[in-house]
Design a protein around this motif. Structure first.
Motif, short mmCIF file in Angstrom:
data_model
loop_
_atom_site.label_atom_id
_atom_site.label_comp_id
_atom_site.label_asym_id
_atom_site.label_seq_id
_atom_site.Cartn_x
_atom_site.Cartn_y
_atom_site.Cartn_z
N ASN A 169 9.03 -6.70 -53.36
CA ASN A 169 9.87 -7.30 -52.31
C ASN A 169 9.16 -8.43 -51.57
O ASN A 169 9.13 -8.47 -50.35
N LEU A 170 8.55 -9.32 -52.32
CA LEU A 170 7.88 -10.46 -51.70
C LEU A 170 8.92 -11.44 -51.17
O LEU A 170 9.98 -11.63 -51.78
N SER A 171 8.61 -12.06 -50.05
CA SER A 171 9.52 -13.06 -49.49
C SER A 171 9.42 -14.35 -50.31
O SER A 171 8.43 -14.58 -51.01
N GLU A 172 10.43 -15.18 -50.20
CA GLU A 172 10.41 -16.45 -50.93
C GLU A 172 9.19 -17.28 -50.53
O GLU A 172 8.57 -17.94 -51.35
N LYS A 173 8.86 -17.21 -49.24
CA LYS A 173 7.69 -17.95 -48.74
C LYS A 173 6.41 -17.50 -49.46
O LYS A 173 5.59 -18.32 -49.88
N GLU A 174 6.26 -16.17 -49.61
CA GLU A 174 5.07 -15.66 -50.27
C GLU A 174 5.05 -16.08 -51.74
O GLU A 174 3.99 -16.39 -52.30
N LEU A 175 6.21 -16.06 -52.36
CA LEU A 175 6.29 -16.38 -53.79
C LEU A 175 5.92 -17.82 -54.09
O LEU A 175 5.65 -18.17 -55.24
N GLU A 176 5.93 -18.65 -53.04
CA GLU A 176 5.55 -20.05 -53.27
C GLU A 176 4.04 -20.20 -53.45
O GLU A 176 3.57 -21.23 -53.91
N ASN A 177 3.28 -19.16 -53.07
CA ASN A 177 1.87 -19.16 -53.41
C ASN A 177 1.70 -19.02 -54.92
O ASN A 177 2.59 -18.53 -55.61
N SER A 178 0.53 -19.42 -55.41
CA SER A 178 0.29 -19.23 -56.84
C SER A 178 0.14 -17.74 -57.13
O SER A 178 -0.29 -16.97 -56.27
N THR A 179 0.50 -17.34 -58.34
CA THR A 179 0.35 -15.94 -58.76
C THR A 179 -1.11 -15.53 -58.65
O THR A 179 -1.43 -14.40 -58.24
#
Lengths: 253, 253
Positions: B162-172
């Motif tokens: 359940n990562l936020s969209e903001k977090e997902l913008e970080n690299s994997t």
DNA sequence: AAGTGGTCTAGACCACGTC
DNA sequence: ACGTGGTCTAGACCACTTG
């Protein structure tokens, strides 16, 4: 009687011999189903060289994806070794590249002519006015399938005129070494892609490598004093030729 | 208050600091219109390190295409320096890669879901039965033009749910480092090409990077003990992103 | 002959992993 | 505590270029 031409070649370093020995040794380990190499100090003693020299050879093998080194544990044969055959950073001649890939390699000369250099070629190769360029187009086959299209642009001064088709089947690298004694030891590659239209533009309309998309290398080859010698354009059919690369990443804050 | 997460990072070597110093020094030389570096022994004295350490840093710069070394003459700044910005062997994060290329970089998350791994993913990542995979699709923009499509497949254990969209913008890479303390320090890349059809297959039919041909990287990322951590598939629009590579060739008989 | 980069050595110390 | 790879040092000698 063979026609022998004297031409320069690069000298081999001690660490290159060590690398070859290690390569053979790795093959023999694999045959015995072993995957761990002896410690570096032991290798150094066995081969009577310093640890530094062993480490240089091991670094080369690591960059080629042949081995893995794990700090505190040891040096291991890369279990994905088979994938390392077509390393993009190796710069091997195309025939050898294709053979390494497990195919029977052959080459056919498509075209061979002399022309005025384009302004772009003239500046990339630092040519004088009125100099001439030889263009050679070749197709490389893997098991009779055309997989690479190669177009070389070579200043006339580096290469014999009126070369036979047999001679043209040698790599340009060989031709200029034999004819002008020039060794290319470094290249700079631009990597991009092409669609069938831009491939066909280089082969008089026929899409000779028979793919709607190709990997493109635009290469400038340099000699040991950084003089640009000749230009290559290579189209790879990636349905047959896919390159590999191992990267060791810098992971700092 | 910012949410601080403690996570491991790699240590810097002395030669890395030296490399940075040399990089800055090279910039200052260029501003003065100078192209030749001082001899290695002098650099070593100036920076109070051994010649070996200087040479290691110089070798890195040479492999990145920043400098040229000519035996007996000296060390010079590569006149084609600007072309060295997008080195294919660097393995930089995509945002940084695009910025280096002179564009304003941004990222948008396209898709984010959980699934069963395919048999191929399962074997590549050495997963157990019943494990789950998180798939993240992102598009990277250069000055608002979509230039890279990235699809990551990450075992659920390495990443928060359940990562936020903001977090997902970080690299994997960042996500798994922060969440699971796992560092990827090595990758293996397969390089091929794709036509518009195969690009669209990964984006529900729309060809999001808007090119009829793309450069494709299929990547497996490994940690420091050679455990495969996650898989990436990257599509580059080579109308905007073309990579460079410097190769120093072995030219033996 | 002097200057510069290329290769190699021997040895020290550190960091990581295993027992 | 010990074994292993990682980094660094100091110094030797060689190969190539220039004057």
């Amino acid at each position: 009687m063979e026609d022998i031409t004297l031409a320069p070649f690069a000298k081999k370093k001690l660490s290159d011999f060590v690398e070859e020995s290690l390569n053979d040794y790795i093959d023999s380990l694999l045959k015995d189903g072993r995957t761990k190499l002896p410690p570096e100090i032991e290798l150094a003693q066995d081969l009577s060289v310093s640890r530094t020299t062993i480490r240089r050879a091991l670094s080369n093998l690591e960059n080629r994806g042949v081995i893995l080194r794990i700090h505190g544990k040891g040096t291991f044969i890369n279990p994905n070794l088979s994938q390392a055959k077509l390393n993009i950073t190796s710069g091997l001649p195309l025939l050898q590249l294709i053979e390494n890939c497990g195919f029977k390699a052959s080459v056919k000369v498509l075209d061979y002519d002399t022309a005025q250099p384009s302004p772009l070629q003239q500046s990339a190769l630092k040519l004088k006015e009125n100099s001439q360029i030889i263009n050679i187009s070749r197709v490389y086959y893997a098991d009779k399938i055309p997989v690479v299209l190669l177009i070389d642009n070579i200043p006339a001064k580096y290469i014999g005129k009126n070369l036979s088709e047999k001679e043209l089947e040698n790599s340009t690298f060989e031709l200029i070494r034999k004819h002008a004694g020039v060794l290319c030891i470094r290249d700079e590659v631009h990597i991009s892609t092409a669609n069938s239209g831009s491939i066909a533009a280089y082969t008089m309309g026929s899409n000779i490598i028979n793919s709607d998309t190709a990997l493109v290398f635009d290469i400038i080859n340099y000699n040991e004093v950084n003089l640009p010698i000749f230009i290559s354009k290579q189209f790879f059919n990636t349905n047959y030729i896919t390159f590999n690369m191992v990267r060791i990443l810098d992971v700092y804050e």
